[in-house]
Design a protein around this motif. Structure first.
Motif, PDB file in Angstrom:
ATOM      1  N   TYR A  45      57.730 -22.396  34.102  1.00 51.44           N
ATOM      2  CA  TYR A  45      57.391 -22.668  32.701  1.00 51.44           C
ATOM      3  C   TYR A  45      58.445 -23.598  32.112  1.00 51.44           C
ATOM      4  O   TYR A  45      59.651 -23.393  32.303  1.00 51.44           O
ATOM      5  N   ALA A  46      57.989 -24.616  31.393  1.00 52.03           N
ATOM      6  CA  ALA A  46      58.900 -25.597  30.789  1.00 52.03           C
ATOM      7  C   ALA A  46      58.724 -25.626  29.278  1.00 52.03           C
ATOM      8  O   ALA A  46      57.591 -25.693  28.774  1.00 52.03           O
ATOM      9  N   SER A  48      60.228 -27.870  26.096  1.00 52.19           N
ATOM     10  CA  SER A  48      60.975 -29.092  25.827  1.00 52.19           C
ATOM     11  C   SER A  48      60.884 -29.445  24.351  1.00 52.19           C
ATOM     12  O   SER A  48      59.911 -29.092  23.673  1.00 52.19           O
ATOM     13  N   GLN A  67      56.066 -27.039  35.439  1.00 43.23           N
ATOM     14  CA  GLN A  67      56.496 -27.975  36.470  1.00 43.23           C
ATOM     15  C   GLN A  67      56.216 -27.370  37.834  1.00 43.23           C
ATOM     16  O   GLN A  67      56.200 -26.144  37.992  1.00 43.23           O
ATOM     17  N   SER A  89      55.990 -32.577  36.179  1.00 46.14           N
ATOM     18  CA  SER A  89      55.892 -31.701  35.009  1.00 46.14           C
ATOM     19  C   SER A  89      54.873 -32.233  34.013  1.00 46.14           C
ATOM     20  O   SER A  89      54.678 -33.443  33.865  1.00 46.14           O
ATOM     21  N   LEU A  91      53.729 -31.636  29.950  1.00 49.90           N
ATOM     22  CA  LEU A  91      54.150 -31.094  28.665  1.00 49.90           C
ATOM     23  C   LEU A  91      53.145 -31.482  27.584  1.00 49.90           C
ATOM     24  O   LEU A  91      52.627 -32.598  27.583  1.00 49.90           O
ATOM     25  N   GLN A 213      65.516 -29.637  27.342  1.00 51.55           N
ATOM     26  CA  GLN A 213      64.500 -28.945  28.127  1.00 51.55           C
ATOM     27  C   GLN A 213      65.063 -27.668  28.752  1.00 51.55           C
ATOM     28  O   GLN A 213      66.183 -27.652  29.255  1.00 51.55           O
ATOM     29  N   VAL A 215      63.829 -24.658  31.554  1.00 56.69           N
ATOM     30  CA  VAL A 215      62.820 -24.338  32.571  1.00 56.69           C
ATOM     31  C   VAL A 215      63.151 -22.996  33.217  1.00 56.69           C
ATOM     32  O   VAL A 215      64.304 -22.747  33.616  1.00 56.69           O
TER      33      VAL A 215
END
Length: 222
Positions: A45-46, A48, A67, A89, A91, A213, A215
């Motif tokens: 899970y990202a 940002s 990602q 990735s 977003l 960011q 992650v």
């Protein structure tokens, strides 16, 4: 539908070729030094944010996504390794309300696609035989490879590539984090990185935009 193309970043690809050749040569040297290398593949899970600063005013836009990718840990000496990786990735901001006039909403959604090349230095130690804790730090070379901007007004939808000469597609993020290897096959990692490149390339003074960011990832180690 109108589409336009931008040239984001006047980047010398010959220099980039030299950089990646040096990285590859270093990786081969580490392989020659220690034949033991660990391959890992996973997803995460990202979260940002882009921070746009105009004079003293700041505006933050949040993105969420994921990602997926993998990499190698090349062991140098006991506990110390270098860990290059390759990740894709995605977003998105999700739908954000722009205006509401007498109940009529206009919303916008931004989606971005990236290729990320982290090159981390990593140090790990065993807490117990089945649990290894590591800390890592290093740069991530990030390339934006796609972007889509969508606007929705009632039942009407409009979408297009969002291109601008004022924004850079290339960034270098610096950061680090921690990871835990469990039972020699499962890895959980948490990392934070901050973009060093000012993404704003326009002509206005006292304007900057940077990306940060976080992650949280899970990988399988082979």
């Amino acid at each position: 539908m109108k589409k336009w193309t931008r040239q984001i970043f006047n980047f010398n690809f010959i220099d980039m070729k030299k950089i990646f050749t040096a990285i590859l040569a270093s990786a081969m040297m580490f392989v020659a030094t220690d034949a033991f290398a660990q391959f890992h593949v996973g997803l995460g899970y990202a979260n940002s944010s882009t921070i746009l600063k105009i004079d003293s005013e700041k505006n933050t836009t949040a993105y969420n996504g994921f990602q997926i990718g993998g990499g190698y840990d090349f062991h140098i000496v006991k506990g110390l390794s270098i860990a290059p990786s390759l990740y894709y990735s995605y977003l998105t901001t999700g739908e954000k309300e722009l205006v509401n006039i007498l109940g009529a909403k206009v919303t916008a959604k931004n989606q971005e696609h990236f290729i990320n090349l982290p090159v981390d230095v990593k140090y790990g130690f065993d807490i117990i035989p089945a649990f290894r804790l590591s800390v890592f730090a290093g740069p991530t070379f990030q390339f934006q490879v796609g972007q889509k901007y969508q606007v929705k007004a009632g039942n009407n939808n409009w979408s297009d590539t969002k291109e601008s000469d004022d924004l850079s597609k290339f960034d270098v993020l610096l950061g680090g984090g921690i990871s835990a290897d469990i039972l020699d096959f499962l890895r959980v990692d948490l990392g934070y990185r901050y973009g060093l490149v000012n993404l704003y390339k326009g002509d206005l003074d006292k304007v900057s935009e940077h990306r940060s960011q976080v992650v949280l990832g899970v990988s399988f180690v082979f």
